[in-house]
Motif scaffolding. Sequence first.
Motif, PDB file in Angstrom:
ATOM      1  N   MET A   1      -0.641  12.235  10.968  1.00  0.00           N
ATOM      2  CA  MET A   1      -0.259  10.936  11.460  1.00  0.00           C
ATOM      3  C   MET A   1       1.037  10.511  10.755  1.00  0.00           C
ATOM      4  O   MET A   1       1.193  10.721   9.561  1.00  0.00           O
ATOM      5  N   THR A   2       1.937   9.902  11.458  1.00  0.00           N
ATOM      6  CA  THR A   2       3.221   9.519  10.883  1.00  0.00           C
ATOM      7  C   THR A   2       3.107   8.212  10.117  1.00  0.00           C
ATOM      8  O   THR A   2       2.220   7.389  10.359  1.00  0.00           O
ATOM      9  N   ASP A   3       4.046   8.045   9.205  1.00  0.00           N
ATOM     10  CA  ASP A   3       4.075   6.818   8.417  1.00  0.00           C
ATOM     11  C   ASP A   3       4.333   5.615   9.315  1.00  0.00           C
ATOM     12  O   ASP A   3       4.912   5.733  10.397  1.00  0.00           O
ATOM     13  N   LEU A   4       3.907   4.463   8.819  1.00  0.00           N
ATOM     14  CA  LEU A   4       4.092   3.208   9.547  1.00  0.00           C
ATOM     15  C   LEU A   4       5.237   2.423   8.928  1.00  0.00           C
ATOM     16  O   LEU A   4       5.346   2.315   7.701  1.00  0.00           O
ATOM     17  N   ASP A   5       6.044   1.849   9.778  1.00  0.00           N
ATOM     18  CA  ASP A   5       7.122   0.970   9.360  1.00  0.00           C
ATOM     19  C   ASP A   5       6.504  -0.338   8.843  1.00  0.00           C
ATOM     20  O   ASP A   5       5.423  -0.745   9.278  1.00  0.00           O
ATOM     21  N   ILE A   6       7.182  -1.015   7.924  1.00  0.00           N
ATOM     22  CA  ILE A   6       6.667  -2.259   7.353  1.00  0.00           C
ATOM     23  C   ILE A   6       6.334  -3.285   8.436  1.00  0.00           C
ATOM     24  O   ILE A   6       5.334  -3.991   8.336  1.00  0.00           O
ATOM     25  N   ALA A   7       7.144  -3.329   9.503  1.00  0.00           N
ATOM     26  CA  ALA A   7       6.869  -4.287  10.580  1.00  0.00           C
ATOM     27  C   ALA A   7       5.552  -3.958  11.278  1.00  0.00           C
ATOM     28  O   ALA A   7       4.787  -4.865  11.622  1.00  0.00           O
ATOM     29  N   GLU A   8       5.268  -2.676  11.467  1.00  0.00           N
ATOM     30  CA  GLU A   8       4.008  -2.268  12.094  1.00  0.00           C
ATOM     31  C   GLU A   8       2.824  -2.617  11.191  1.00  0.00           C
ATOM     32  O   GLU A   8       1.784  -3.079  11.662  1.00  0.00           O
ATOM     33  N   VAL A   9       2.982  -2.412   9.889  1.00  0.00           N
ATOM     34  CA  VAL A   9       1.903  -2.729   8.948  1.00  0.00           C
ATOM     35  C   VAL A   9       1.642  -4.242   8.943  1.00  0.00           C
ATOM     36  O   VAL A   9       0.492  -4.665   9.002  1.00  0.00           O
ATOM     37  N   THR A  10       2.705  -5.036   8.909  1.00  0.00           N
ATOM     38  CA  THR A  10       2.497  -6.489   8.900  1.00  0.00           C
ATOM     39  C   THR A  10       1.809  -6.937  10.183  1.00  0.00           C
ATOM     40  O   THR A  10       0.914  -7.786  10.139  1.00  0.00           O
ATOM     41  N   HIS A  11       2.204  -6.342  11.294  1.00  0.00           N
ATOM     42  CA  HIS A  11       1.593  -6.701  12.580  1.00  0.00           C
ATOM     43  C   HIS A  11       0.118  -6.301  12.625  1.00  0.00           C
ATOM     44  O   HIS A  11      -0.746  -7.101  12.963  1.00  0.00           O
ATOM     45  N   ARG A  12      -0.176  -5.064  12.263  1.00  0.00           N
ATOM     46  CA  ARG A  12      -1.549  -4.563  12.368  1.00  0.00           C
ATOM     47  C   ARG A  12      -2.475  -5.146  11.310  1.00  0.00           C
ATOM     48  O   ARG A  12      -3.663  -5.355  11.567  1.00  0.00           O
ATOM     49  N   ALA A  13      -1.949  -5.412  10.129  1.00  0.00           N
ATOM     50  CA  ALA A  13      -2.790  -5.950   9.055  1.00  0.00           C
ATOM     51  C   ALA A  13      -2.849  -7.472   9.081  1.00  0.00           C
ATOM     52  O   ALA A  13      -3.716  -8.069   8.441  1.00  0.00           O
ATOM     53  N   GLY A  14      -1.917  -8.090   9.785  1.00  0.00           N
ATOM     54  CA  GLY A  14      -1.919  -9.542   9.865  1.00  0.00           C
ATOM     55  C   GLY A  14      -1.478 -10.226   8.585  1.00  0.00           C
ATOM     56  O   GLY A  14      -1.919 -11.333   8.288  1.00  0.00           O
ATOM     57  N   VAL A  15      -0.630  -9.563   7.819  1.00  0.00           N
ATOM     58  CA  VAL A  15      -0.107 -10.155   6.587  1.00  0.00           C
ATOM     59  C   VAL A  15       1.420 -10.115   6.630  1.00  0.00           C
ATOM     60  O   VAL A  15       1.998  -9.197   7.212  1.00  0.00           O
ATOM     61  N   PRO A  16       2.068 -11.094   6.023  1.00  0.00           N
ATOM     62  CA  PRO A  16       3.532 -11.082   6.024  1.00  0.00           C
ATOM     63  C   PRO A  16       4.092  -9.995   5.097  1.00  0.00           C
ATOM     64  O   PRO A  16       3.405  -9.534   4.180  1.00  0.00           O
ATOM     65  N   ALA A  17       5.338  -9.652   5.337  1.00  0.00           N
ATOM     66  CA  ALA A  17       6.010  -8.641   4.507  1.00  0.00           C
ATOM     67  C   ALA A  17       6.034  -9.079   3.048  1.00  0.00           C
ATOM     68  O   ALA A  17       5.931  -8.234   2.140  1.00  0.00           O
ATOM     69  N   SER A  18       6.143 -10.384   2.797  1.00  0.00           N
ATOM     70  CA  SER A  18       6.157 -10.877   1.412  1.00  0.00           C
ATOM     71  C   SER A  18       4.857 -10.528   0.691  1.00  0.00           C
ATOM     72  O   SER A  18       4.861 -10.237  -0.506  1.00  0.00           O
ATOM     73  N   THR A  19       3.744 -10.538   1.417  1.00  0.00           N
ATOM     74  CA  THR A  19       2.457 -10.165   0.814  1.00  0.00           C
ATOM     75  C   THR A  19       2.459  -8.683   0.465  1.00  0.00           C
ATOM     76  O   THR A  19       1.996  -8.292  -0.612  1.00  0.00           O
ATOM     77  N   LEU A  20       2.986  -7.863   1.355  1.00  0.00           N
ATOM     78  CA  LEU A  20       3.066  -6.426   1.060  1.00  0.00           C
ATOM     79  C   LEU A  20       3.908  -6.189  -0.191  1.00  0.00           C
ATOM     80  O   LEU A  20       3.522  -5.404  -1.065  1.00  0.00           O
ATOM     81  N   ARG A  21       5.034  -6.854  -0.283  1.00  0.00           N
ATOM     82  CA  ARG A  21       5.891  -6.672  -1.464  1.00  0.00           C
ATOM     83  C   ARG A  21       5.182  -7.168  -2.727  1.00  0.00           C
ATOM     84  O   ARG A  21       5.268  -6.540  -3.788  1.00  0.00           O
ATOM     85  N   PHE A  22       4.454  -8.276  -2.607  1.00  0.00           N
ATOM     86  CA  PHE A  22       3.698  -8.793  -3.745  1.00  0.00           C
ATOM     87  C   PHE A  22       2.631  -7.784  -4.171  1.00  0.00           C
ATOM     88  O   PHE A  22       2.464  -7.526  -5.369  1.00  0.00           O
ATOM     89  N   TYR A  23       1.903  -7.217  -3.210  1.00  0.00           N
ATOM     90  CA  TYR A  23       0.884  -6.218  -3.528  1.00  0.00           C
ATOM     91  C   TYR A  23       1.509  -4.976  -4.152  1.00  0.00           C
ATOM     92  O   TYR A  23       0.905  -4.337  -5.016  1.00  0.00           O
ATOM     93  N   GLU A  24       2.706  -4.631  -3.738  1.00  0.00           N
ATOM     94  CA  GLU A  24       3.418  -3.514  -4.365  1.00  0.00           C
ATOM     95  C   GLU A  24       3.697  -3.834  -5.829  1.00  0.00           C
ATOM     96  O   GLU A  24       3.477  -2.988  -6.701  1.00  0.00           O
ATOM     97  N   GLU A  25       4.195  -5.048  -6.099  1.00  0.00           N
ATOM     98  CA  GLU A  25       4.477  -5.453  -7.481  1.00  0.00           C
ATOM     99  C   GLU A  25       3.225  -5.372  -8.346  1.00  0.00           C
ATOM    100  O   GLU A  25       3.296  -5.044  -9.522  1.00  0.00           O
ATOM    101  N   LYS A  26       2.076  -5.701  -7.759  1.00  0.00           N
ATOM    102  CA  LYS A  26       0.808  -5.676  -8.488  1.00  0.00           C
ATOM    103  C   LYS A  26       0.214  -4.269  -8.578  1.00  0.00           C
ATOM    104  O   LYS A  26      -0.812  -4.064  -9.214  1.00  0.00           O
ATOM    105  N   GLY A  27       0.834  -3.305  -7.894  1.00  0.00           N
ATOM    106  CA  GLY A  27       0.337  -1.930  -7.933  1.00  0.00           C
ATOM    107  C   GLY A  27      -0.835  -1.673  -7.001  1.00  0.00           C
ATOM    108  O   GLY A  27      -1.525  -0.671  -7.143  1.00  0.00           O
TER     109      GLY A  27
END
Length: 143
Positions: free
Chosen positions: A1-27
Amino acid sequence: MTDLDIAEVTHRAGVPASTLRFYEEKGLIAPTGRRGLRRQYDPGVLERLALIAMGRTAGFSLDEIARMFAPDGQPHIDRQMLAAKAAELDRTIRELAVLRDSLRHAAVCPVPSHMECPTFRRLLEAVASGTVAVPRKRAPGPP
């Protein structure tokens, strides 16, 4: 399966990109790379985000949620931690039921002032003593 673009992840997960970046910062999550300036994620990030959302809904802190993942990123959830959280939720449910029932009573109590209502006074005393905890809203900020 191919990787998902950040826009696809935000759409499918229902979270904003800022949340993804925050979760990245938290590991909690990590991108697999970038395509241009856009982060790419393994499709498994959606399941991980669902586990994070469930943990947040249950009241786990992000640090507690981080401990629910093994070093390889796979879920490794401590059953005792789940049981302890379930017991905590049971206490909260009981306290909220007392609060709900007391407020319903106070709404229809025939006394002229709520301060004259024995049920309302007991509720005030319980809240003041800490016997019944009044739920607090989460502080504003990242998820």
